[in-house]
Design a protein around this motif. Structure first.
Motif, short mmCIF file in Angstrom:
data_model
loop_
_atom_site.label_atom_id
_atom_site.label_comp_id
_atom_site.label_asym_id
_atom_site.label_seq_id
_atom_site.Cartn_x
_atom_site.Cartn_y
_atom_site.Cartn_z
N LYS A 74 0.83 -1.21 0.00
CA LYS A 74 0.00 0.00 0.00
C LYS A 74 0.86 1.26 0.00
O LYS A 74 0.51 2.27 -0.63
N THR A 75 1.99 1.22 0.70
CA THR A 75 2.90 2.35 0.72
C THR A 75 3.48 2.62 -0.66
O THR A 75 3.57 3.78 -1.10
N MET A 76 3.86 1.57 -1.37
CA MET A 76 4.41 1.72 -2.72
C MET A 76 3.37 2.29 -3.67
O MET A 76 3.67 3.17 -4.49
N VAL A 77 2.13 1.81 -3.57
CA VAL A 77 1.06 2.34 -4.41
C VAL A 77 0.82 3.81 -4.12
O VAL A 77 0.67 4.64 -5.03
N THR A 78 0.79 4.15 -2.83
CA THR A 78 0.57 5.54 -2.43
C THR A 78 1.66 6.46 -2.97
O THR A 78 1.38 7.49 -3.58
N PHE A 79 2.91 6.07 -2.75
CA PHE A 79 4.03 6.90 -3.19
C PHE A 79 4.07 7.00 -4.72
O PHE A 79 4.41 8.06 -5.28
N PHE A 80 3.72 5.92 -5.41
CA PHE A 80 3.70 5.94 -6.88
C PHE A 80 2.67 6.94 -7.39
O PHE A 80 2.96 7.75 -8.28
N ILE A 81 1.47 6.90 -6.84
CA ILE A 81 0.43 7.82 -7.28
C ILE A 81 0.82 9.26 -6.98
O ILE A 81 0.65 10.16 -7.81
N LEU A 134 2.34 20.88 6.06
CA LEU A 134 3.79 20.89 6.26
C LEU A 134 4.19 21.41 7.64
O LEU A 134 5.04 20.82 8.31
N THR A 135 3.59 22.51 8.05
CA THR A 135 3.99 23.12 9.32
C THR A 135 3.46 22.34 10.53
O THR A 135 4.00 22.47 11.63
N VAL A 169 6.60 14.79 -0.98
CA VAL A 169 5.35 14.70 -1.74
C VAL A 169 4.57 16.01 -1.66
O VAL A 169 4.06 16.51 -2.68
N LEU A 170 4.47 16.58 -0.48
CA LEU A 170 3.71 17.83 -0.33
C LEU A 170 4.31 18.97 -1.14
O LEU A 170 3.60 19.71 -1.82
N LEU A 171 5.63 19.10 -1.09
CA LEU A 171 6.28 20.15 -1.88
C LEU A 171 6.12 19.89 -3.37
O LEU A 171 5.88 20.83 -4.16
N GLY A 172 6.23 18.62 -3.78
CA GLY A 172 6.08 18.30 -5.20
C GLY A 172 4.67 18.56 -5.71
O GLY A 172 4.49 19.15 -6.78
N VAL A 173 3.66 18.12 -4.95
CA VAL A 173 2.27 18.35 -5.35
C VAL A 173 1.96 19.84 -5.39
O VAL A 173 1.24 20.32 -6.28
N TRP A 174 2.50 20.58 -4.46
CA TRP A 174 2.30 22.04 -4.42
C TRP A 174 2.84 22.68 -5.69
O TRP A 174 2.15 23.47 -6.34
N ALA A 175 4.07 22.35 -6.05
CA ALA A 175 4.69 22.94 -7.23
C ALA A 175 3.94 22.55 -8.51
O ALA A 175 3.67 23.40 -9.38
N VAL A 176 3.58 21.27 -8.61
CA VAL A 176 2.87 20.80 -9.81
C VAL A 176 1.51 21.46 -9.94
O VAL A 176 1.11 21.92 -11.02
#
Length: 294
Positions: A74-81, A134-135, A169-176
């Protein structure tokens, strides 16, 4: 001083394992709080569940292996998505923009119509949400105990991985998401991107099911005392050293993850969250093809 396993005088070997042998290190209020989470089925994510399964797997039974394997899956699926999915969305949007609108400058607004304010509002929503995630990450679930009072049946290694993965992930999703909103060619694309981003942010918790929470609750009620006694026996027979690599590295990684608690990190995140929506407001260009017909 104490007599060690070889019969010689040395330091007390039980000292490193006080976290599993004394009630003072696993305070009753901490255990009560974890029980409240399992009852309400909230606050745990896939990384914290990996930490739990790894920390409680003192015996290589099939049931323990099954729980670890399923949760790692489940962790791998989550991180992949969260990563590959976000990267694909960003690549697709930027590629099409570069192909179809290469002549449009980055920041040369033609007007400030309702599309501009929609882009501003959606960017502000995501910025507020991700800023809060994040904070407040260091206060979320078991992560809040990483400085002290961490129950010994949680693996420090997996907790550190969880903190670092969540920040990435949070920083990446934010930028995208900000990029896709800024380059969107229609309002529906802005809205769908915002919903997808919010889903990706929450996915780590959504993958923790009712069965996971019930398993944690049942283990605490039925197996914690037995597990602690086993840890004392393992300590006495010095068998825990065979599992020591991740335990030692986990503490180091956990110390590195404390950067998310720093005022500098929080201040930088809040500054970006405050400025980014206004950058979109000022620089958004509604002249991309497709918006003229809206």
């Amino acid at each position: 001083m104490a007599i060690n396993a070889r019969g010689t005088v040395g330091t007390d070997i039980s000292q490193p394992f006080l976290e599993v042998t004394t009630e003072s290190d696993i305070a009753q209020d901490v255990m009560d709080e974890i029980r409240q989470w399992t009852t309400a089925q909230t606050n745990l994510d896939v990384y914290q569940m990996n930490s739990f399964y790894s920390g409680t797997s003192t015996r290589c039974t099939w049931w323990e292996k099954k729980g670890i394997v399923i949760n790692i899956y489940k962790t791998m699926v989550t991180f992949f998505i969260q990563t590959v999915g976000a990267a694909y969305v960003a690549h697709r949007r930027v590629y099409h923009h570069a192909k179809d609108h290469a002549d449009i400058p980055f920041c040369k607004p033609t007007d400030h119509g309702y599309l501009t304010f929609m882009a501003f509002a959606l960017t502000a929503f995501l910025s507020f949400t991700i800023n809060d995630e994040l904070t407040a990450l260091h206060k979320h679930g078991v992560y809040k105990f990483k400085r002290n009072a961490l129950p010994a049946f949680f693996s420090k290694c997996w907790l550190a991985v969880g903190i670092l993965a969540n920040v990435f992930v949070l920083l990446g999703v934010w930028a995208v998401s900000a990029t896709v909103i800024f380059l969107a060619t229609e309002p529906l694309e802005m809205i769908l991107n915002t919903l997808a981003a919010y889903f990706m942010i929450q996915l780590g918790e959504l993958m923790v099911t009712r069965n996971d929470y019930e398993h944690v609750q049942k283990w605490i009620e039925d197996n914690y005392v037995t597990w602690r006694q086993q840890q004392i026996q393992i300590q006495r027979h010095r068998e825990l050293r065979n599992r020591g690599c991740c335990k030692k590295c986990g503490q180091c990684w956990l110390d590195c993850s404390l950067v998310t608690d720093s005022l500098v990190f929080k201040g930088l995140i809040r500054l970006i969250a405050a400025v980014l929506p206004f950058v979109v407001l000022i620089c958004f260009n509604p002249s991309f093809s497709g918006l003229h017909d809206v």
